[in-house]
Structure formats: structure tokens, C-alpha cells
Design a protein around this motif. Structure first.
Motif, PDB file in Angstrom:
ATOM      1  N   ILE A 145      44.263  42.614  42.050  1.00  0.00           N
ATOM      2  CA  ILE A 145      42.945  42.402  41.744  1.00  0.00           C
ATOM      3  C   ILE A 145      42.183  43.825  41.548  1.00  0.00           C
ATOM      4  O   ILE A 145      42.504  44.645  42.123  1.00  0.00           O
ATOM      5  N   VAL A 166      39.978  35.170  36.343  1.00  0.00           N
ATOM      6  CA  VAL A 166      41.157  34.834  36.319  1.00  0.00           C
ATOM      7  C   VAL A 166      41.762  34.212  34.951  1.00  0.00           C
ATOM      8  O   VAL A 166      40.876  33.338  34.192  1.00  0.00           O
ATOM      9  N   PHE A 176      46.696  33.343  44.486  1.00  0.00           N
ATOM     10  CA  PHE A 176      45.369  33.923  45.055  1.00  0.00           C
ATOM     11  C   PHE A 176      45.029  33.295  46.546  1.00  0.00           C
ATOM     12  O   PHE A 176      44.711  34.300  47.337  1.00  0.00           O
ATOM     13  N   VAL A 213      41.620  39.328  37.956  1.00  0.00           N
ATOM     14  CA  VAL A 213      43.101  39.486  38.251  1.00  0.00           C
ATOM     15  C   VAL A 213      43.597  40.335  37.048  1.00  0.00           C
ATOM     16  O   VAL A 213      43.602  39.749  35.827  1.00  0.00           O
ATOM     17  N   TYR A 235      48.921  42.845  45.115  1.00  0.00           N
ATOM     18  CA  TYR A 235      49.272  41.495  45.958  1.00  0.00           C
ATOM     19  C   TYR A 235      50.571  42.020  46.875  1.00  0.00           C
ATOM     20  O   TYR A 235      50.932  41.502  47.734  1.00  0.00           O
TER      21      TYR A 235
END
Length: 357
Positions: A145, A166, A176, A213, A235
Motif C-alpha cells: 500500500i 485498487v 487486502f 495498492v 504486505y
């Protein structure tokens, strides 16, 4: 993000990290590859994961340093368009090997299994099961992100009541919710704004969304596009079991051409070892071959390669690229827990680790 048009062409391609270089050399089992000069010549069309990016430098390295030639392979590289479309091209026979997001591949296969309830599925989305994974490229998911550093968004829970641009589909989007759970953020409190990838940078720059994203390797061009530094929520920092990309092919191709698959892996993983150990050189080689891509300079390409180099780490005691059962089982279990994969999916039906030496 780089425009699609800049990449829609075919490419025919025939020491700051010295300790890592030594480790990767040991893991690949060779400083020089065994010659395959007597093997039958083979021509391959392969797809990148999504368009042409600096983290695909493994292919350019293998071409420029003659690794494909040593394996008697002629390799044509085409820009991929994500796991779903790459699987379509494999099924149609227009490509023989393709980069697939490993987590998305598990989800696609699960869609073909009876009883799998996939929330984001429509009537035309039947999934794919005619493929196998033959080597692992990225041990961790490179998704992130990205927000303006001035926004104060630094952790998942900072996204409360914020909007995130996104690209629907793919692991960054489907995982997510898992990022939210792991990062103490309620995903339902975040507005997800679907958009074309080419629009995300402008949406972030103009404040239409609070974050987007993206992938770690795109950070240099994102900062250039919006004109200021960004903060990054990786992530991998919150979902260590989420895997990155793998090389995949149809079962028919693998079964009919096991030696070709093995030779391709041998060449491309040599390129990957160089990219992991010397990302500056990887960036220079990539840029030299793709300087027509407008959004990239040599320094941006080098920085991109430096940012992603750590995602290529091999499993201890295993060759670089090896599809480790324990690693894969953890990734699959994560997807099952999030409702993104069927608990009945067996790794043995989708993973072929014997092609990595």
C-alpha cells in the motif's frame, strides 16, 4: 504505473550483497551452468507477470549473458497481463511458460473444485486447473500500500476511513482483508476504489484516493509521478506466508517437454541469482534493453531492482527457485483461512518441484 502501449512488443532474447551472492551460488549448485549444447533446440514464448518491469531483469540477464544460448533455447518474452490472462494464453498455446502470482494461482485452481464459495466470483469466472507451477521466483508477495509520506499513513490501521485505489483481481486486491486482519485494521472501514492501473498514480497525486495498492518495485516511478516521497505498507511485513510469483505451464507442455522446462529454469534462475546478488547490475542490464519505456531512467531501474532483491531469497538448504512444500503449504493455509482457496486443494496436483536442480 507505465502505460500498456510502451510495452506491447515482443522481445527476442536468445557487490553490495556479496554474502548473498555466495549463498545463491551455493544454492544453485553451480557458478557456471552445465552445458546443454547437445540438447535439441527449442523455441519458447514466455509471459512476464504484468507488463515489462525491472524485476523481470532475470530474463534480460539470461539473454545478455548467454544463459539461454547455453541451454540451446530461443526465448521470446511478451508482456503479461496478470495471472488470469496469462493462464488464458497458456491454455490457448500462445505461450509455453508464464509468471503466475502463486496465491492467485491457488485461488484460480480452487474455483474449479466443487463446493468452493468464492465471494468475488461471477457466473463467467470458472477458474483454471490445467497448469502446474515449476519454479518459485519471489519468496514473499511484493505487494504494498503506497501513500504520500505527508499523509501520515504508515500502518494498516492508519487506513481507517481512508480510500485506497485498487486494481480488481490479483493477490494484492484479494489479500487486502488479510492485511487488515494482520495489521489490526478493519477492512470494512476502508473504501476500495477500483481503477485501471494507469490511473492510480494520478489518483494519488490529485488526492482522489488516500493510497493505492501497488508493488514495491514501482515505488521509484510512483514518487516521480506524484512529485513527492511516499510511505509504504509492505504486505510481506504483515503476511509473511503470502508468496510471490512462480513460473507456470500447462500439464501437457510440462509432460511433453520436461527437459525444456528444466533447461529454461536453469537459465532463468541463473539470471535471478545475479539479480538478487547484484541488483545494480540487474538494473543497468534491464534499462539497457528497455530504455524506450518512458517512465524509467537507469537510476530508477536500479533502485527498483534494489528494492525487490530481498524477495528472491532461497529457502535454507534448497536451490534458488525450489518449490518448498512447507512454504507452499503455509501460503495455501493462509488463503484457506481467508476464504480465497479450497481446503481440498492438494499441492501435489499443482506443484512440480522436480524441475529445479
Amino acid at each position: 504505473m507505465i502505460s500498456h502501449d510502451a510495452r506491447r512488443r515482443r522481445l527476442l532474447i536468445g557487490a553490495s550483497l556479496a554474502p548473498l551472492a555466495a549463498a545463491l551460488g551455493a544454492c544453485t549448485g553451480r557458478g557456471e551452468a552445465a552445458s546443454s549444447g547437445d540438447a535439441p533446440h527449442a523455441e519458447l514464448t514466455v509471459l512476464t507477470g504484468f507488463e515489462i518491469q525491472p524485476w523481470d531483469a532475470m530474463l534480460d540477464i539470461a539473454a545478455e549473458r548467454g544463459y539461454f544460448d547455453e541451454e540451446n533455447l530461443s526465448v521470446t518474452v511478451q508482456p503479461g497481463l496478470g495471472t488470469g490472462r496469462n493462464l488464458q494464453q497458456l491454455a490457448a498455446g500462445t505461450a509455453q511458460l508464464a509468471q503466475l502470482d502463486t496465491m492467485s494461482a491457488f485461488t484460480e485452481y480452487s474455483k474449479t473444485l466443487t463446493g468452493f464459495q468464492y465471494q468475488q466470483r461471477d457466473e463467467t469466472d470458472q477458474g483454471y486447473d490445467n497448469f502446474v507451477l515449476v519454479s518459485l521466483l519471489h519468496r514473499s508477495l511484493m505487494a504494498a500500500i503506497v501513500a504520500k509520506a505527508s499523509s501520515g499513513i504508515e500502518r494498516p490501521r492508519d487506513l481507517h476511513a481512508k480510500s485506497v485505489g485498487v486494481i480488481p483481481g490479483g493477490a494484492p486486491f484479494t489479500l487486502f482483508r488479510g492485511l487488515g486482519v494482520a495489521g489490526r485494521m478493519n477492512p470494512d472501514d476502508v473504501q476500495l476504489v477500483p481503477a485501471e492501473g494507469s490511473l492510480l498514480n494520478d489518483m494519488l497525486r490529485t488526492g482522489q484516493v488516500d493510497a493505492t495498492v501497488s508493488f514495491v518495485g514501482e515505488i521509484p516511478t510512483i514518487e516521480q509521478a506524484i512529485g513527492e516521497p511516499v510511505s509504504v505498507i509492505r504486505y510481506a511485513d504483515y503476511m509473511a506466508d503470502a508468496l510471490g510469483s512462480s513460473w507456470g505451464a500447462t500439464r501437457e507442455f510440462v509432460d511433453a517437454n520436461p527437459d525444456v522446462v528444466r533447461r529454461f529454469n536453469r537459465a532463468v534462475l541463473r539470471g535471478l541469482a545475479v539479480a538478487a546478488a547484484d541488483p545494480r547490475e540487474a538494473g543497468r542490464i534491464w534499462y539497457r534493453r528497455h530504455r524506450d519505456l518512458q517512465d524509467w531512467t537507469e537510476e530508477l531501474a536500479i533502485r527498483s531492482c534494489e528494492l525487490v532483491a530481498g524477495y528472491f531469497q532461497p529457502v535454507a538448504g534448497k536451490p534458488l527457485g525450489y518449490l518448498d512444500d512447507t512454504l507452499l503449504a503455509r501460503g495455501l493455509a493462509l488463503l484457506v483461512s481467508l476464504g480465497q482457496a479450497h481446503e481440498a486443494l492438494q499441492l501435489s496436483t499443482i506443484v512440480r518441484p522436480e524441475f529445479v536442480e
